[in-house]
Design a protein around this motif. Structure first.
Motif, PDB file in Angstrom:
ATOM      1  N   ARG A  21       0.839  -1.219   0.000  1.00 32.22           N
ATOM      2  CA  ARG A  21       0.000   0.000   0.000  1.00 32.22           C
ATOM      3  C   ARG A  21       0.865   1.256   0.000  1.00 32.22           C
ATOM      4  O   ARG A  21       0.510   2.277   0.584  1.00 32.22           O
ATOM      5  CB  ARG A  21      -0.966   0.012   1.189  1.00 32.22           C
ATOM      6  N   SER A  22       2.024   1.149  -0.623  1.00 33.28           N
ATOM      7  CA  SER A  22       2.979   2.250  -0.649  1.00 33.28           C
ATOM      8  C   SER A  22       3.973   2.035  -1.784  1.00 33.28           C
ATOM      9  O   SER A  22       4.543   0.953  -1.909  1.00 33.28           O
ATOM     10  CB  SER A  22       3.723   2.358   0.684  1.00 33.28           C
ATOM     11  N   SER A  38       7.136   3.797  -9.763  1.00 35.47           N
ATOM     12  CA  SER A  38       6.074   4.657 -10.302  1.00 35.47           C
ATOM     13  C   SER A  38       5.995   4.539 -11.817  1.00 35.47           C
ATOM     14  O   SER A  38       4.903   4.469 -12.400  1.00 35.47           O
ATOM     15  CB  SER A  38       6.325   6.113  -9.903  1.00 35.47           C
ATOM     16  N   GLU A  54      -4.961   4.635  -6.419  1.00 36.38           N
ATOM     17  CA  GLU A  54      -5.328   5.999  -6.069  1.00 36.38           C
ATOM     18  C   GLU A  54      -4.554   6.399  -4.832  1.00 36.38           C
ATOM     19  O   GLU A  54      -4.255   5.547  -3.974  1.00 36.38           O
ATOM     20  CB  GLU A  54      -6.831   6.111  -5.797  1.00 36.38           C
ATOM     21  N   LYS A  55      -4.218   7.674  -4.722  1.00 37.58           N
ATOM     22  CA  LYS A  55      -3.507   8.141  -3.539  1.00 37.58           C
ATOM     23  C   LYS A  55      -4.416   8.078  -2.317  1.00 37.58           C
ATOM     24  O   LYS A  55      -5.596   8.381  -2.391  1.00 37.58           O
ATOM     25  CB  LYS A  55      -3.008   9.570  -3.747  1.00 37.58           C
ATOM     26  N   GLU A  56      -3.827   7.678  -1.176  1.00 31.59           N
ATOM     27  CA  GLU A  56      -4.564   7.623   0.082  1.00 31.59           C
ATOM     28  C   GLU A  56      -3.598   7.991   1.200  1.00 31.59           C
ATOM     29  O   GLU A  56      -2.763   7.187   1.598  1.00 31.59           O
ATOM     30  CB  GLU A  56      -5.156   6.234   0.317  1.00 31.59           C
ATOM     31  N   ARG A  58      -0.435   9.100   2.814  1.00 34.22           N
ATOM     32  CA  ARG A  58       0.939   9.025   2.313  1.00 34.22           C
ATOM     33  C   ARG A  58       1.182   7.792   1.454  1.00 34.22           C
ATOM     34  O   ARG A  58       2.280   7.614   0.933  1.00 34.22           O
ATOM     35  CB  ARG A  58       1.914   9.027   3.490  1.00 34.22           C
ATOM     36  N   GLY A  59       0.170   6.963   1.324  1.00 37.40           N
ATOM     37  CA  GLY A  59       0.319   5.742   0.545  1.00 37.40           C
ATOM     38  C   GLY A  59      -0.625   5.701  -0.628  1.00 37.40           C
ATOM     39  O   GLY A  59      -1.048   6.740  -1.156  1.00 37.40           O
ATOM     40  N   VAL A  60      -0.951   4.501  -1.056  1.00 38.29           N
ATOM     41  CA  VAL A  60      -1.873   4.299  -2.170  1.00 38.29           C
ATOM     42  C   VAL A  60      -2.849   3.186  -1.812  1.00 38.29           C
ATOM     43  O   VAL A  60      -2.593   2.372  -0.923  1.00 38.29           O
ATOM     44  CB  VAL A  60      -1.116   3.912  -3.460  1.00 38.29           C
ATOM     45  N   ARG A  61      -3.958   3.150  -2.497  1.00 38.21           N
ATOM     46  CA  ARG A  61      -4.904   2.045  -2.352  1.00 38.21           C
ATOM     47  C   ARG A  61      -5.289   1.543  -3.736  1.00 38.21           C
ATOM     48  O   ARG A  61      -5.278   2.289  -4.715  1.00 38.21           O
ATOM     49  CB  ARG A  61      -6.141   2.461  -1.571  1.00 38.21           C
TER      50      ARG A  61
END
Length: 304
Positions: A21-22, A38, A54-56, A58-61
């Motif tokens: 998740r990052s 990236s 999608e950004k969430e 400081r991480g991503v989901r």
């Protein structure tokens, strides 16, 4: 036809970014730079024509499209890993790689392994003990063929199949002769006077423990140690007046031998399902099926 532009690195990077998740953490695990991760994700999104993350904070989901692709990407990686393992095995049988929670490793696996070895499959065997989520991640990646542990939350079971075997609850254990056992009437608040060993945040039984403690008016303890190490737990509890909050299977032998005792606390609300988890839509080999059978036989013998 499979799009020839999709490479193994795309799948591996995507799966690791989804697991962590990052983007940054995925880069650390893959030993590449964050911009490289990236770029690889962007390439894959361009090939597929959808957004995978999608950004969430400081991480991503993972997006809905990403969740669908993750199921198939994980199965693909697992199939490749099985193909690699099937090569150059000589006369040995297919490999058996099983993950087990500490409670299962202590209580179930020794007898199950003894029964499995009697089958003479000649399969190389690997038993890995760890936290539930870590084992499930390894299962998705094809590093493991089977996991014996607690049923995870629905959001963590995508692409996986669970077969119920038995139920297990959390217990509060102390050494024989512990001061709390001598009290004429047990006071739950008295736990605050002692060091408490807790399952780690993120472990599969931690939510059960947190809800149980809150129902008894305890959110935290002044002196708490989070640990997944059963060897540390046994040593620390035996040598000091600590209280160990742990799944009952981990301490089954110590309880039977009288080295540890249970505090008079009704923990029936912490019961959870334990069973076999495998990947969906991925065939197992005969040796894995035999191991699954010996696990069922062991549980029947133990009367769980």
């Amino acid at each position: 036809m499979i799009d020839s532009r999709v490479r193994f690195r795309h799948l591996r990077t995507f799966i690791e970014a989804a697991r962590q998740r990052s983007i940054g953490k995925a880069a650390e695990v893959l030993h590449v730079t964050q911009p490289a991760v990236s770029k690889t994700i962007r390439e894959l999104e361009e090939i597929l024509g959808v957004k995978l993350f999608e950004k969430e904070g400081r991480g991503v989901r993972v997006t809905r499209y990403g969740e669908v692709f993750l199921h198939h990407a994980g199965a693909s990686i697992a199939a490749i890993q099985q193909g690699i393992d099937s090569l150059d095995r000589g006369s040995s049988g297919p490999p058996v790689r099983v993950g087990a929670l500490p409670t299962v490793s202590a209580r179930i696996m020794p007898r199950a392994m003894a029964l499995f070895l009697k089958e003479n499959t000649d399969s190389p065997i690997k038993v890995v003990t760890g936290e539930n989520m870590v084992l499930l991640d390894q299962l998705r990646l094809g590093v493991l063929d089977l996991v014996i542990g607690r049923l995870a939350a629905p959001e963590h079971m995508s692409g996986l199949h669970f077969e119920y075997l038995y139920s297990e609850q959390v217990r509060f254990a102390v050494r024989k002769g512990h001061p709390l056992l001598a009290a004429p009437r047990f006071d739950f608040a008295a736990l605050r006077d002692f060091t408490v060993l807790m399952p780690p945040t993120g472990s599969v039984i931690r939510p059960f423990v947190d809800r149980f403690l809150l129902s008894h008016g305890q959110a935290t303890f002044p002196r708490a140690i989070e640990t997944v190490s059963d060897s540390f737990g046994r040593a620390f509890v035996m040598d000091y007046d600590a209280v160990w909050i742990i799944s009952e299977g981990v301490i089954d032998r110590e309880l039977s031998a009288g080295r540890l005792e249970l505090l008079p606390i009704d923990t029936a609300d912490t019961r959870g399902a334990v069973g076999l988890t495998a990947r969906e839509d991925t065939p197992t080999n005969a040796s894995v099926d035999i191991l699954a059978r010996t696990l069922r036989e062991t549980i029947a013998e133990l009367g769980l």
